[in-house]
Write a protein that holds these residues in place. Structure first.
Motif, PDB file in Angstrom:
ATOM      1  N   ALA A   8       0.822  -1.205   0.000  1.00 45.97           N
ATOM      2  CA  ALA A   8       0.000   0.000   0.000  1.00 45.97           C
ATOM      3  C   ALA A   8       0.856   1.255   0.000  1.00 45.97           C
ATOM      4  N   VAL A   9       0.263   2.316  -0.521  1.00 49.12           N
ATOM      5  CA  VAL A   9       0.821   3.648  -0.363  1.00 49.12           C
ATOM      6  C   VAL A   9      -0.259   4.517   0.267  1.00 49.12           C
ATOM      7  N   PHE A  10       0.086   5.131   1.374  1.00 52.92           N
ATOM      8  CA  PHE A  10      -0.825   5.974   2.151  1.00 52.92           C
ATOM      9  C   PHE A  10      -0.567   7.422   1.724  1.00 52.92           C
ATOM     10  N   VAL A  11      -1.574   8.086   1.175  1.00 48.14           N
ATOM     11  CA  VAL A  11      -1.335   9.366   0.511  1.00 48.14           C
ATOM     12  C   VAL A  11      -1.858  10.574   1.271  1.00 48.14           C
ATOM     13  N   GLY A  12      -2.474  10.370   2.429  1.00 46.97           N
ATOM     14  CA  GLY A  12      -2.970  11.526   3.186  1.00 46.97           C
ATOM     15  C   GLY A  12      -3.929  12.347   2.349  1.00 46.97           C
ATOM     16  N   ASP A  13      -3.623  13.647   2.192  1.00 42.82           N
ATOM     17  CA  ASP A  13      -4.457  14.535   1.384  1.00 42.82           C
ATOM     18  C   ASP A  13      -3.770  14.930   0.080  1.00 42.82           C
ATOM     19  N   ALA A  14      -2.823  14.114  -0.373  1.00 43.36           N
ATOM     20  CA  ALA A  14      -2.246  14.354  -1.693  1.00 43.36           C
ATOM     21  C   ALA A  14      -3.302  14.189  -2.777  1.00 43.36           C
ATOM     22  N   LEU A  15      -4.350  13.419  -2.448  1.00 45.69           N
ATOM     23  CA  LEU A  15      -5.519  13.257  -3.309  1.00 45.69           C
ATOM     24  C   LEU A  15      -6.645  12.734  -2.422  1.00 45.69           C
ATOM     25  N   THR A  16      -7.835  12.652  -2.979  1.00 50.01           N
ATOM     26  CA  THR A  16      -8.954  12.126  -2.208  1.00 50.01           C
ATOM     27  C   THR A  16      -9.827  11.262  -3.094  1.00 50.01           C
ATOM     28  N   THR A  17     -10.586  10.370  -2.479  1.00 50.04           N
ATOM     29  CA  THR A  17     -11.587   9.611  -3.219  1.00 50.04           C
ATOM     30  C   THR A  17     -13.001   9.998  -2.785  1.00 50.04           C
ATOM     31  N   ARG A  18     -13.099  10.983  -1.891  1.00 47.28           N
ATOM     32  CA  ARG A  18     -14.402  11.554  -1.517  1.00 47.28           C
ATOM     33  C   ARG A  18     -14.158  12.977  -1.037  1.00 47.28           C
ATOM     34  N   HIS A  19     -14.612  13.935  -1.813  1.00 45.54           N
ATOM     35  CA  HIS A  19     -14.418  15.347  -1.482  1.00 45.54           C
ATOM     36  C   HIS A  19     -15.316  15.697  -0.301  1.00 45.54           C
ATOM     37  N   VAL A  20     -14.710  16.076   0.832  1.00 43.03           N
ATOM     38  CA  VAL A  20     -15.508  16.277   2.040  1.00 43.03           C
ATOM     39  C   VAL A  20     -16.424  17.493   1.953  1.00 43.03           C
ATOM     40  N   LEU A  21     -16.182  18.399   1.026  1.00 36.40           N
ATOM     41  CA  LEU A  21     -17.002  19.611   0.928  1.00 36.40           C
ATOM     42  C   LEU A  21     -18.049  19.556  -0.178  1.00 36.40           C
ATOM     43  N   THR A  22     -17.922  18.610  -1.102  1.00 33.78           N
ATOM     44  CA  THR A  22     -18.917  18.478  -2.164  1.00 33.78           C
ATOM     45  C   THR A  22     -19.626  17.128  -2.137  1.00 33.78           C
TER      46      THR A  22
END
Length: 237
Positions: A167-181
């Motif tokens: 695995a690679v843990f990416v933090g907020d380098a990208l997202t799979t669910r935009h928390v604001l939209t």
């Protein structure tokens, strides 16, 4: 939640943290929010482990929704907290530049902040002592995690690559669910300091060999890091 033999997740698609589990102990990636401490204890209990089995906690960056229980773990159990040198001050104080949130929708945004409050996001427990790491470091922790510099979301944002966890843990380098939209799929993360730099940093994922790409917000993603980086650049999947 067990994802793979050496890989577990706590939290949910709003905010998540991860565990690399080995015979030698556990490495935690990110500390979510303070209220996720009970989630951590439950997951450890299911594994027959306790917080004393955690050998270290790696922060993908120093934002408040990633450092949640870090200080408690450090103070009560002596687990070192690792963070990139460029985000060490942020993890200790919370200081950060004003950033653009980008698009927002009312219901998902309210849901994100309501969840954060339920998980005791306020007041933030900053980390009084950290161990600074750098791009390319291989840490002497379970899973032999490798630090991959990913500046952009913050100056010291990193990804963490573990061959044991695949695995690679990416933090907020990208997202799979935009928390604001509420939009799901591979896409850039909000609250990013420098979006152009964050986009350029995606190149750093292309050479990594892993079956899982794991963001701090959104569902775990099965697929190669190179494919994920390309999809984010192309506008999401």
């Amino acid at each position: 939640m067990k994802l793979a033999p050496h890989l577990h997740r706590i939290g949910n698609d709003i905010v998540a943290a991860y565990l690399i589990v080995s015979d030698d102990g556990i490495t935690v990636i990110d500390a979510a929010l303070p209220g996720h401490w009970k989630d951590l204890e439950r997951e450890l209990a299911e594994l027959g482990r306790t917080p004393r089995d955690i050998r270290g906690l790696i922060l993908t960056h120093g934002d408040s929704d990633h450092i949640g229980f870090a200080e408690r773990l450090r103070r009560e159990y002596g687990a070192p907290v690792f963070v990139h040198e460029a985000d060490a001050h942020r993890a200790r104080t919370g200081e950060k530049p004003k950033v653009s949130t980008g698009p927002m929708r009312l219901v998902p945004t309210l849901g994100f902040f309501a969840y954060a409050l339920r998980k005791r996001a306020i007041p933030t427990a900053y980390v009084s002592e950290v161990v600074e790491v750098h791009d390319g470091d291989v840490l002497d922790l379970p899973g032999q995690p490798v630090i991959v510099g990913m500046p952009g979301h913050s100056p010291g944002s990193i990804a963490v690559h573990s061959r044991l966890a695949d695995a690679v843990f990416v933090g907020d380098a990208l997202t799979t669910r935009h928390v604001l939209t509420g939009r799901k799929g591979l896409q850039p993360a909000p609250f990013t300091d420098d979006p152009a730099e964050a986009s350029a940093s995606l190149d750093r994922l292309s050479g990594l060999d892993a079956s899982w790409v794991l963001p701090g917000h959104g569902a775990p993603w099965r697929g190669s890091p190179a494919e994920v980086a390309a999809a984010v650049r192309a506008g999401g999947a």
